[in-house]
Every structure is written in C-alpha cells, then in structure tokens.
Design an enzyme around this catalytic site. Structure first.
Site, PDB file in Angstrom:
ATOM      1  N   ARG A  17     105.240   0.508  61.090  1.00  0.00           N
ATOM      2  CA  ARG A  17     106.317   0.955  60.037  1.00  0.00           C
ATOM      3  C   ARG A  17     106.680   2.735  60.363  1.00  0.00           C
ATOM      4  O   ARG A  17     108.314   3.004  59.925  1.00  0.00           O
ATOM      5  CB  ARG A  17     106.110   0.333  59.088  1.00  0.00           C
ATOM      6  CG  ARG A  17     106.010  -0.975  57.868  1.00  0.00           C
ATOM      7  CD  ARG A  17     105.251  -1.286  56.852  1.00  0.00           C
ATOM      8  NE  ARG A  17     103.804  -1.095  57.310  1.00  0.00           N
ATOM      9  CZ  ARG A  17     102.714  -1.326  56.351  1.00  0.00           C
ATOM     10  NH1 ARG A  17     103.438  -1.877  54.726  1.00  0.00           N
ATOM     11  NH2 ARG A  17     101.286  -1.026  56.642  1.00  0.00           N
ATOM     12  N   GLY A 108      92.479   6.455  59.006  1.00  0.00           N
ATOM     13  CA  GLY A 108      92.705   7.928  59.253  1.00  0.00           C
ATOM     14  C   GLY A 108      94.199   7.977  58.297  1.00  0.00           C
ATOM     15  O   GLY A 108      95.116   8.754  58.421  1.00  0.00           O
ATOM     16  N   ASP A 109      94.902   6.818  57.530  1.00  0.00           N
ATOM     17  CA  ASP A 109      96.191   7.343  56.997  1.00  0.00           C
ATOM     18  C   ASP A 109      95.992   8.190  55.899  1.00  0.00           C
ATOM     19  O   ASP A 109      97.619   7.106  54.637  1.00  0.00           O
ATOM     20  CB  ASP A 109      97.147   6.069  57.277  1.00  0.00           C
ATOM     21  CG  ASP A 109      96.769   4.844  56.779  1.00  0.00           C
ATOM     22  OD1 ASP A 109      95.630   4.933  55.788  1.00  0.00           O
ATOM     23  OD2 ASP A 109      97.235   3.792  56.668  1.00  0.00           O
ATOM     24  N   GLU A 159      92.412 -10.033  49.865  1.00  0.00           N
ATOM     25  CA  GLU A 159      94.199  -8.867  49.901  1.00  0.00           C
ATOM     26  C   GLU A 159      95.457  -9.577  49.637  1.00  0.00           C
ATOM     27  O   GLU A 159      95.584 -11.526  49.279  1.00  0.00           O
ATOM     28  CB  GLU A 159      94.212  -9.096  51.764  1.00  0.00           C
ATOM     29  CG  GLU A 159      93.277  -8.505  51.988  1.00  0.00           C
ATOM     30  CD  GLU A 159      93.026  -7.268  51.787  1.00  0.00           C
ATOM     31  OE1 GLU A 159      94.449  -6.821  52.294  1.00  0.00           O
ATOM     32  OE2 GLU A 159      92.185  -6.370  51.636  1.00  0.00           O
ATOM     33  N   ASN A 236     102.497   4.175  55.202  1.00  0.00           N
ATOM     34  CA  ASN A 236     102.368   3.325  56.266  1.00  0.00           C
ATOM     35  C   ASN A 236     103.949   3.865  56.800  1.00  0.00           C
ATOM     36  O   ASN A 236     104.179   2.654  57.942  1.00  0.00           O
ATOM     37  CB  ASN A 236     102.524   2.013  55.443  1.00  0.00           C
ATOM     38  CG  ASN A 236     101.397   1.603  55.489  1.00  0.00           C
ATOM     39  OD1 ASN A 236     100.013   1.829  55.524  1.00  0.00           O
ATOM     40  ND2 ASN A 236     100.763   1.089  53.934  1.00  0.00           N
ATOM     41  N   LYS A 360     109.650  42.624  69.373  1.00  0.00           N
ATOM     42  CA  LYS A 360     108.720  41.888  70.010  1.00  0.00           C
ATOM     43  C   LYS A 360     107.594  42.951  70.387  1.00  0.00           C
ATOM     44  O   LYS A 360     107.891  43.658  71.640  1.00  0.00           O
ATOM     45  CB  LYS A 360     109.268  40.713  70.949  1.00  0.00           C
ATOM     46  CG  LYS A 360     107.994  39.903  72.177  1.00  0.00           C
ATOM     47  CD  LYS A 360     108.592  39.427  72.923  1.00  0.00           C
ATOM     48  CE  LYS A 360     107.877  40.441  74.285  1.00  0.00           C
ATOM     49  NZ  LYS A 360     108.056  40.540  75.736  1.00  0.00           N
ATOM     50  N   ASN A 386     114.275  56.798  65.036  1.00  0.00           N
ATOM     51  CA  ASN A 386     114.994  56.226  64.254  1.00  0.00           C
ATOM     52  C   ASN A 386     115.617  55.285  65.660  1.00  0.00           C
ATOM     53  O   ASN A 386     116.289  55.961  66.076  1.00  0.00           O
ATOM     54  CB  ASN A 386     116.069  57.760  63.680  1.00  0.00           C
ATOM     55  CG  ASN A 386     117.294  56.352  62.933  1.00  0.00           C
ATOM     56  OD1 ASN A 386     117.515  55.263  63.090  1.00  0.00           O
ATOM     57  ND2 ASN A 386     117.368  56.451  61.512  1.00  0.00           N
ATOM     58  N   GLY A 432     124.828  58.462  71.064  1.00  0.00           N
ATOM     59  CA  GLY A 432     124.600  56.854  71.806  1.00  0.00           C
ATOM     60  C   GLY A 432     125.859  56.722  72.557  1.00  0.00           C
ATOM     61  O   GLY A 432     126.385  57.041  73.572  1.00  0.00           O
TER      62      GLY A 432
HETATM   63  C1  UD1 Z   1      93.987  -2.315  54.040  1.00  0.00           C
HETATM   64  C2  UD1 Z   1      92.943  -2.988  52.959  1.00  0.00           C
HETATM   65  C3  UD1 Z   1      93.684  -3.354  51.816  1.00  0.00           C
HETATM   66  C4  UD1 Z   1      93.595  -1.747  51.062  1.00  0.00           C
HETATM   67  C5  UD1 Z   1      94.588  -1.109  51.868  1.00  0.00           C
HETATM   68  C6  UD1 Z   1      94.493   0.627  50.737  1.00  0.00           C
HETATM   69  C7  UD1 Z   1      91.984  -4.480  54.588  1.00  0.00           C
HETATM   70  C8  UD1 Z   1      91.564  -6.082  55.598  1.00  0.00           C
HETATM   71  N1  UD1 Z   1      92.570  -4.231  53.045  1.00  0.00           N
HETATM   72  O1  UD1 Z   1      95.545  -2.968  54.151  1.00  0.00           O
HETATM   73  O2  UD1 Z   1      92.350  -3.673  51.092  1.00  0.00           O
HETATM   74  O3  UD1 Z   1      94.270  -2.303  48.927  1.00  0.00           O
HETATM   75  O4  UD1 Z   1      93.986  -0.600  53.006  1.00  0.00           O
HETATM   76  O5  UD1 Z   1      95.361   1.229  51.847  1.00  0.00           O
HETATM   77  O6  UD1 Z   1      90.828  -3.784  54.897  1.00  0.00           O
HETATM   78  N2  UD1 Z   1      92.725  -0.027  61.233  1.00  0.00           N
HETATM   79  C9  UD1 Z   1      91.512  -0.532  62.454  1.00  0.00           C
HETATM   80  N3  UD1 Z   1      91.977  -0.547  63.264  1.00  0.00           N
HETATM   81  C10 UD1 Z   1      92.779  -2.340  63.122  1.00  0.00           C
HETATM   82  C11 UD1 Z   1      93.574  -2.145  61.882  1.00  0.00           C
HETATM   83  C12 UD1 Z   1      93.624  -1.806  61.200  1.00  0.00           C
HETATM   84  O7  UD1 Z   1      91.767   0.718  63.272  1.00  0.00           O
HETATM   85  O8  UD1 Z   1      92.201  -3.797  63.587  1.00  0.00           O
HETATM   86  C13 UD1 Z   1      92.458   0.567  60.555  1.00  0.00           C
HETATM   87  C14 UD1 Z   1      94.411   1.435  60.129  1.00  0.00           C
HETATM   88  O9  UD1 Z   1      94.699   2.129  61.305  1.00  0.00           O
HETATM   89  C15 UD1 Z   1      94.671   2.310  58.773  1.00  0.00           C
HETATM   90  C16 UD1 Z   1      93.234   1.370  58.479  1.00  0.00           C
HETATM   91  O10 UD1 Z   1      92.823   0.531  59.439  1.00  0.00           O
HETATM   92  O11 UD1 Z   1      93.945   3.107  59.188  1.00  0.00           O
HETATM   93  C17 UD1 Z   1      94.190   0.372  56.883  1.00  0.00           C
HETATM   94  O12 UD1 Z   1      94.773  -0.268  58.071  1.00  0.00           O
HETATM   95  P1  UD1 Z   1      95.387  -1.342  57.047  1.00  0.00           P
HETATM   96  O13 UD1 Z   1      97.037  -2.100  58.463  1.00  0.00           O
HETATM   97  O14 UD1 Z   1      97.123  -0.117  57.098  1.00  0.00           O
HETATM   98  O15 UD1 Z   1      95.356  -2.031  56.069  1.00  0.00           O
HETATM   99  P2  UD1 Z   1      96.670  -2.454  54.925  1.00  0.00           P
HETATM  100  O16 UD1 Z   1      97.344  -3.651  55.119  1.00  0.00           O
HETATM  101  O17 UD1 Z   1      97.159  -1.046  54.009  1.00  0.00           O
HETATM  102 MG    MG Z   2      97.182   0.975  55.133  1.00  0.00          MG
END
Ligand code: UD1
Ligand code: MG
Length: 467
Positions: A17, A108-109, A159, A236, A360, A386, A432
């Site tokens: 997204r 990580g997000d 979920e 996201n 610089k 100056n 000058g």
């Molecule tokens: C996830 C949670 C949800 C929670 C939400 C909060 C699960 C199944 N769901 O949903 O309950 O409310 O976070 O933000 O955990 N990632 C991987 N490998 C994968 C899939 C995802 O490393 O195969 C990482 C993504 O990069 C991300 C994190 O896991 O950083 C979460 O994945 P994302 O797909 O964003 O999960 P959400 O749908 O947000």
């Molecule tokens: Mg997420």
C-alpha cells in the site's frame, strides 16, 4: 546487555500500500527509516541479539543498516523467503534466539513505540507467562481483536478478516486491538510456532494464533497498554506515514518548548535528527533541522531556514531563508537573509554574512564581513576583513581546487575575482573590478582593470526612419 532477552523485528512484508519502490521499513520518518526508529527503541533494552526478519527488498534493508550506529550492536538479519505470514516470520527470526531467553517481538512498521512500554511488557514474561501489548482504539478496523473470557482473561486473537468472513459481529465490535508487539519464553514459543496451520482467511501462518495455544498450554496471558495510540500506530500507506510524521514532530516541538525554546508555531518546525538548544533560543516558522544541530544561548533563527549538521554559537542571529550545512557559526554572528553556508564554513565571532553570499570550506576570522553577493570557497580570511559585493574566489581551475588567503584588515572591492592560489597580505586593499592572479604586498592598494577611455563627440546611432 540483558543476558536473557533477544528481539525479533518483523520486517519482511512487502508494504504494497506504500506504492513505492523503497521497502516499507526504509520509508523515512523524521529523516530516518521507520526501522531505525524501532531499532533505537529496542536498543534501550540492551538485548543480546536483535534479529531483523527481512524478505522484500532484503538487500536494500541490509545495506541501509550495514554501517555502525548505536543500534547496530548485536544486530543480525534472517531471510524469510517467501513470506508465509507473521508466525512464519517469527519462526525464521527465532533461529538466532536461544531457548532460555525471553523473546520480544516487534514489527518494523510501528516506529514510535517507546522503550519504556517495551520494557514494561518484557518484565511481565516468565516461564508460565506470555505478555501481549494491546490497545483500546476508537476504530479497530483491520486490526486483530483481543478476545477475553468472562473472567477477563485473554483467550485468543481473531484477525479482522477472519471475523468478517465468519460474520462474527460480537468480535468485530471489540475495540481492544492487537498491536502485534508481544514477548514470550522462547522455548515454548518455538514449539507453538511449529504447530501453526494456515487455516485462516489469509492462508498464512499467523503469529496471533499462538495466543489460543498459550491458553491451552496453561500459560497466563498478561497484557499491558502503551501510553497512547501513536505508539503502536502501524504505517501501511503514505497517509498514515504523514500522520505519524506530524505526531512525531509535534512531540519533539513540545519537548523543545518544555526545555525553554520559543517556537513561533509548534506546528511549523521539522526536526529530522537531534537538535540541542541553549537557553532563550527562538525559532521562527518553517525551519527544518537535519542531522545534529546545536544552537547556543540566545540564538535566533528566522523563518524558512534549513540547518543541517551545524553548530551556531551564542547570540548569533540567522536571518530568514538561510541554508546552512556542515558549518560552524561563531558567537554573535549575523547570517542572512538568503545566506548559504556549505560544509567546512567556519565563522568566527561577530562575522557578518549577508544576502546571496555562499561560503564553502572557508574560515572567517573575528569580525570579518561579506555582506552581499559573494562566493568564498577554499579561503582563509583573517580578522576584520571586508568583502565587497560581487567579489569571488576563483578556486577551481577546471581540474583542481586552490586556496585563497586573505589576511587581517584586507578590504576587497566590489566585483573582484581572486584567482587562487593567491594571498592578499594584511591591510591590503583591492580596487573594485580587479581580477588578481598574483599575491599582493602588505598594506598596498592593488587595482587590476583597464583604464577608462572617453571618446568626445561620439554620436549614438539613430534609428533609420520607416520607409
Ligand atoms: C498484524 C497482526 C494484527 C495486528 C496488526 C497491528 C498478525 C497476523 N496480525 O496485522 O493482529 O492488529 O498487525 O498492526 O500478526 N511480516 C513479515 N513476514 C510476513 C508477513 C508480515 O515479516 O510473512 C511483517 C511485516 O513486514 C510487518 C509485520 O510483519 O512489519 C506485520 O505484518 P502486516 O502484514 O502489516 O500485518 P497486519 O495486517 O498489520
Ligand atoms: Mg501492519
């Protein structure tokens, strides 16, 4: 270092997204990648190991964190390819975690999670307790829901997609959401992850399903909450990224004001790095600070300035629309408006740099001035020099850079070209319009321009009459 803590950071997802070529966890918030914020929060807990699970854009993510920085101690990467969900990602990360440790899982997000919140969560874990960070939100759409029994104990996470598919309105109405941040005893977690199945709407191995397993296995699920929603807000898309940037900038602005800084408008300042301020500093609207910037006591920054990796000493005034990078400004100096200080500009006390002056890799001694339209590159200026309007150092011969030395009390007239390498000795004056290619002696006036010639009785051409 905490002997019994390791961290798994889930960062392998695609970030579809975001609609960007840059992997999601490398998208910048306040000038640095989302992942860098997460790693900074985690580092405060001093884990033995921090394992970042990467997949999409793995090489780019790894490269972005290959240098040394405070949070790269004990950092390792685990490759999840292909991505079969958050449960699968955690299992991949656990390969670098010891069974006897507590494992903290973060995503990580979600960049703004605070160290104190994570520490509180980790403190809840023991052999018989699983800890979950939950949050009550006004609109839980899209999030996993925390399902509790009549006694108020957490029994599972459902979920959003699965509740929708089952048309489970009672679950959809729950406003306590899963943050996806949790901590567990590693040996148990490893076993639980190996039992996950993809029987869900996503067809993936979901980390959230280990909660129901924990209750069946007789583990207690302890929960705690963050201080506010921004702490756990996930990014996201670019709309959420902008909203978090705004929230983060406001937090920083509030911290500056509480430390005594006057901000003309706390909604119109951006700090993308570390800004430290002395007492009675004032900052006008629309200023951007990047990297490490230090402002001394009583410094005043005008509107629309961009200041990066710079030190501004006490009582200096930076007038509006100035661009300063890699420079050091002395006490009481006056800079701008429309000044450009580039890397290596080192200005002494009471220096004046005026409009459309570029400096610089040059040093200005105390009280030296270049007030209008000048370029000083690779130059060393003494004190009380100056520089006239339109004067420049010609420091580049097309292949190499050369130095210009302008000693104490020199006056350079307007529109002069000082062709480097060259030294203008102390007390000298350059008339000058001069182009100088040779050194000058102390105290002399040097003029290098064609003599004016006047032609008497010269007639201007006249327009031919129209036929
Ligand atoms: C996830 C949670 C949800 C929670 C939400 C909060 C699960 C199944 N769901 O949903 O309950 O409310 O976070 O933000 O955990 N990632 C991987 N490998 C994968 C899939 C995802 O490393 O195969 C990482 C993504 O990069 C991300 C994190 O896991 O950083 C979460 O994945 P994302 O797909 O964003 O999960 P959400 O749908 O947000
Ligand atoms: Mg997420």
């Amino acid at each position: 270092m905490s002997a019994n803590l390791s961290v798994v950071v889930l960062a392998a997802g695609k970030g579809t997204r975001m609609k960007s070529r840059l992997p999601k966890v490398l998208q910048p918030l306040a000038g640095r990648p989302l992942l860098s914020h997460v790693l900074t929060s985690v580092a405060a807990l001093k884990p033995r190991e921090t394992v970042v699970v990467i997949g999409h854009g793995a090489d780019e993510v790894r490269a972005a964190f290959s240098g040394t920085s405070p949070h790269t101690a004990g950092l390792s990467f685990a490759l999840q390819m292909p991505q079969h969900g958050t449960g699968h990602a955690t299992a991949v990360g656990l390969e670098n975690v010891n069974d006897s440790e507590v494992c903290l899982i973060v995503t990580g997000d979600a960049p703004l999670v605070k160290s104190a919140t994570l520490a509180k969560l980790v403190a809840l874990v023991n052999d018989k307790t699983f800890a979950l960070l939950t949050c009550n939100v006004a609109d839980p759409t899209g999030y996993g829901r925390i399902v509790r029994n009549a006694a108020g104990e957490v029994i599972k996470i459902v979920e959003h997609k699965d509740a929708l598919q089952a048309n489970d309105q009672a679950t959809l109405a729950i406003c306590e959401m899963n943050t996806a941040i949790m901590a567990a005893p590693t040996a148990w977690l490893r076993g639980a992850l190996s039992r996950l199945t993809p029987n869900n709407a996503q067809g993936e191995l979901l980390l959230t399903d280990v909660i129901a397993m924990a209750t069946v296995d007789g583990l207690r699920i302890a929960t705690t909450q963050p201080t506010g929603e921004t702490e756990i807000a996930g990014v996201n898309d670019k709309v959420q990224l902008a909203a978090l940037e705004c929230a983060f900038q406001h937090e920083q602005a509030v911290a500056l004001m509480l430390a005594g800084v006057t901000l003309a408008d706390p909604h119109r300042i951006d700090v993308r790095g570390a800004l430290t301020c002395g007492s009675d500093v004032s900052i006008d609207v629309n200023c951007v600070f990047e990297g490490t910037v230090a402002l001394g006591d009583n410094v005043s920054i005008g509107a629309n300035c961009v200041i990066k990796n710079a030190t501004i000493a006490a009582n200096a005034v930076i007038h509006p629309m100035s661009h300063i990078e890699g420079a050091s400004v002395g006490e009481g100096a006056l800079i701008g408006p429309f000044a450009r200080l580039r890397p290596g500009a080192v200005l002494g006390a009471d220096v004046h740099i005026g409009n459309f002056v570029e400096v610089k890799n040059s040093t200005f001694g105390i009280g030296s001035k270049a007030n209008h339209l000048a370029y000083l590159g690779d130059a060393t200026l003494g004190e009380r020099v100056n520089i006239g309007a339109g004067a420049i150092t010609a420091n580049y011969d097309g292949a190499n850079k050369h130095k210009t030395v302008i000693e104490d009390d020199v006056h350079i007239g307007s529109n002069c070209v000082l062709v480097a390498p060259i030294t203008i000795a102390a007390g000298g004056t350059v008339g000058g319009g001069s182009t100088l290619t040779k050194n000058t002696e102390r105290g002399v006036l040097t003029v290098a321009r064609t003599k004016a010639a006047s032609i008497a009785n010269w007639k201007r051409p006249k327009k031919a009459p129209k036929a």
